[in-house]
Design an enzyme around this catalytic site. Structure first.
Site, PDB file in Angstrom:
ATOM      1  N   LYS A  55      -8.871  -0.398   1.306  1.00 49.60           N
ATOM      2  CA  LYS A  55      -8.345  -1.725   1.657  1.00 49.60           C
ATOM      3  C   LYS A  55      -8.902  -2.153   3.011  1.00 49.60           C
ATOM      4  O   LYS A  55      -8.887  -1.368   3.960  1.00 49.60           O
ATOM      5  CB  LYS A  55      -6.820  -1.664   1.689  1.00 49.60           C
ATOM      6  CG  LYS A  55      -6.126  -2.991   1.937  1.00 49.60           C
ATOM      7  CD  LYS A  55      -4.608  -2.806   1.924  1.00 49.60           C
ATOM      8  CE  LYS A  55      -3.861  -4.120   2.028  1.00 49.60           C
ATOM      9  NZ  LYS A  55      -2.397  -3.932   1.958  1.00 49.60           N
ATOM     10  N   SER A  85      -0.114  -6.942  -1.408  1.00 51.41           N
ATOM     11  CA  SER A  85      -1.347  -7.397  -0.792  1.00 51.41           C
ATOM     12  C   SER A  85      -2.559  -6.522  -1.109  1.00 51.41           C
ATOM     13  O   SER A  85      -3.701  -6.973  -0.947  1.00 51.41           O
ATOM     14  CB  SER A  85      -1.181  -7.480   0.723  1.00 51.41           C
ATOM     15  OG  SER A  85      -0.907  -6.195   1.250  1.00 51.41           O
ATOM     16  N   SER A 111       3.310  -3.522  -1.081  1.00 52.98           N
ATOM     17  CA  SER A 111       1.905  -3.878  -1.289  1.00 52.98           C
ATOM     18  C   SER A 111       1.017  -2.837  -1.949  1.00 52.98           C
ATOM     19  O   SER A 111      -0.117  -3.155  -2.306  1.00 52.98           O
ATOM     20  CB  SER A 111       1.270  -4.285   0.041  1.00 52.98           C
ATOM     21  OG  SER A 111       1.606  -5.611   0.318  1.00 52.98           O
TER      22      SER A 111
HETATM   23  N1  GLN Z   1       4.461  -8.850  -0.453  1.00 53.96           N
HETATM   24  C1  GLN Z   1       5.142  -8.449   0.742  1.00 53.96           C
HETATM   25  C2  GLN Z   1       4.929  -9.459   1.833  1.00 53.96           C
HETATM   26  O1  GLN Z   1       4.239 -10.402   1.593  1.00 53.96           O
HETATM   27  C3  GLN Z   1       4.746  -7.076   1.135  1.00 53.96           C
HETATM   28  C4  GLN Z   1       3.501  -7.010   1.904  1.00 53.96           C
HETATM   29  C5  GLN Z   1       3.080  -5.613   2.197  1.00 53.96           C
HETATM   30  O2  GLN Z   1       3.659  -4.648   1.717  1.00 53.96           O
HETATM   31  N2  GLN Z   1       2.076  -5.492   3.032  1.00 53.96           N
HETATM   32  O3  GLN Z   1       5.446  -9.335   2.898  1.00 53.96           O
END
Ligand code: GLN
Length: 483
Positions: free
Chosen positions: A78, A153, A177
């Protein structure tokens, strides 16, 4: 070379048996990326030359008998995790072209194991999002249906594993994420306990929640990567000193007699009935394996998302302050220093990042700080206590990973609240500071569904064992998209 959709464990055996070389393996992945990723868009950067050089080094290790299981394994990383000398954008225009000056701790560990980095995968900007749409760089698509999102994400990492554009990948999980995109793409995604994995060299989103986790094709593969990246690091004071290693042999032990909790608060109205059915089937599967599945209550679950939003936005507003146009990345020339800051940030950040900076600044502002941020931390402590108590009664929890299957690209983009709701089942594990994993649990309308297991803080051994036993009793993890 016909070696597709294989696990790390199977591939490692083949490499050791000299069925093919690490160079051939890496080359086949690079070729697939070149042909398939035009549609999937999972990579922001592909390391053609560096990957082959690393593969040659792996072949040397294989030849001289110093190779381990991860030697020669082509991975996707990532693009929020730094690899020395390579660009690291965090999916943001503000960091376009920024070159990492050192290796993240997890990267040094993987380099030491002899694994190969194929490239950097796409993400929502600074890991803020659930669909991989919050980025102007590249929005990855779901390999099961490219009109749909891969989740986020870590959407690029999940899509790359699902499309076999890497054998496994690393993501980060602050509120889901790793697990949510894993569920959307039909792969395994694991969030370690807070304090298990060093974040040194990982760009911070929400420092009190962020964890690095593996995305893989099997629970055993996730365990292998976990064992390599977890452990104490003097550069991250939150990492635990105790030995984190999970005993892979013990994954095969039966779960007969274990107690598994089914939190009733996870079965809310509005949840996709097909997902509910698949989670119930998974619970039946555990019963068939001899576990005792009981309904439990986690009454504070309803507050987890609010606590998450306040905690995350507050820490984001602070963590994003370092992107000021002076030290890194995008910089706009202006006469006054304040205008350099303002204009660099106005041009560099996307709308979701700006939204969160504003919400977090508000939550931390004088007069509101106690009502919002401090209050959220109090409720967070209560949620953590609720988890500590529940894990005195059960070994593990089971539930859905997401309330719906992968949604259509654009469907939720203009409705941030609806988007935040897609994290409803993943956020509690981050707030609770515990470990959790999403495992393929079936299909609804041809799209993958994830089943989530959660275990107590630092109870990864139990988590991996239950998930592995469930996985091995099903065939969902062996399926892959038609590409
Ligand atoms: N989807 C969640 C957010 O937008 C989690 C993001 C993450 O785990 N980095 O905050």
């Amino acid at each position: 070379m016909a070696h597709e959709f294989q696990t790390i464990s199977a591939t490692s055996k083949a490499l050791h048996a000299k069925e093919f070389s690490a160079r051939e393996l890496t080359q086949s992945y690079l070729d697939r990326i070149d042909s398939r990723d035009k549609e999937i868009q999972s990579y922001l950067d592909v390391f053609h030359t560096q990957a082959l050089a690393a593969a040659d080094a792996a072949d040397k290790k294989l030849a001289d008998g110093t190779a381990g299981t991860l030697t020669g394994m082509p991975l996707g990383i990532k693009d929020i995790i730094m690899i020395e000398g390579e660009t690291c954008t965090a999916g943001s225009k503000i960091l376009e072209g920024y070159q990492a000056t050192y290796d993240a701790h997890v990267i040094s560990q993987l380099k030491h194991s002899g694994s190969v980095f194929l490239g950097k995968t796409s993400l929502d900007e600074f890991a803020m999002g659930s669909s991989n749409e919050n980025t102007e760089l590249k929005q990855a698509r779901n390999p099961w249906d490219t009109t749909r999102v891969p989740g986020g994400s870590s959407g690029g990492s999940a899509a790359a594993v699902a499309a076999d554009l890497c054998i496994a990948a690393l993501g980060t999980d602050t509120g889901g994420s790793v697990r949510q995109p894993a569920a959307f793409c039909g792969v395994v995604g694991m969030k370690p306990t807070y304090g298990r994995v060093s974040r040194h060299g990982v760009m911070a989103m929400t420092s009190s929640l962020d964890q690095v986790g593996p995305l893989t094709r099997s629970v055993e593969d996730a365990t292998l990567l976990f064992n390599t990246i977890a452990g104490h690091d003097t550069h991250d004071a939150t990492t635990r000193v105790t030995n984190p290693s999970v005993d892979i042999q013990k994954l095969a032990q039966p779960i007969k007699g274990m107690k598994i909790g089914l939190p009733k608060e996870f079965f809310v109205e509005g949840m996709d009935p097909q997902i509910r059915k698949l989670v119930e089937d998974a619970a039946d599967q555990l019963r068939a394996l001899g576990a005792e599945v009981i309904e439990v209550s986690l009454s504070l679950t309803q507050y987890a998302l609010a606590v998450y939003q306040l905690t995350a936005t507050s820490e984001i507003s602070s963590n994003m302050a370092r992107y000021d146009g002076m030290r890194y990345g995008h910089s706009v020339e202006a006469e006054r220093l304040i205008d350099v800051y303002r204009q660099s940030r106005a041009e560099g950040f996307g709308s979701e990042v700006k939204r969160r900076i504003m919400l977090g600044t508000f939550a931390l502002s004088a007069g509101y700080h106690d009502q919002y941020y401090v209050q959220a931390q109090k409720v967070r402590t209560l949620i953590q206590k609720e988890y500590t108590d529940i894990f005195k009664k059960v070994d593990c929890l089971i539930g859905p990973t997401t309330p719906s299957v992968a949604f259509v690209h654009g469907e939720k983009f203009n409705d941030p609240l609806l988007m935040y709701l897609s994290d409803i089942y993943t956020v509690p594990a981050n707030i609770g500071g515990i470990c959790a994993i999403s495992v393929p649990g079936g299909y609804a309308g041809g799209l993958p569904v994830g089943v989530q297991f959660m275990a107590g803080a630092f109870a990864e051994q139990t988590l991996f064992q239950v998930a592995h036993q469930y996985e091995q009793a099903t065939t969902w993890h062996t399926m892959h998209p038609d590409l």
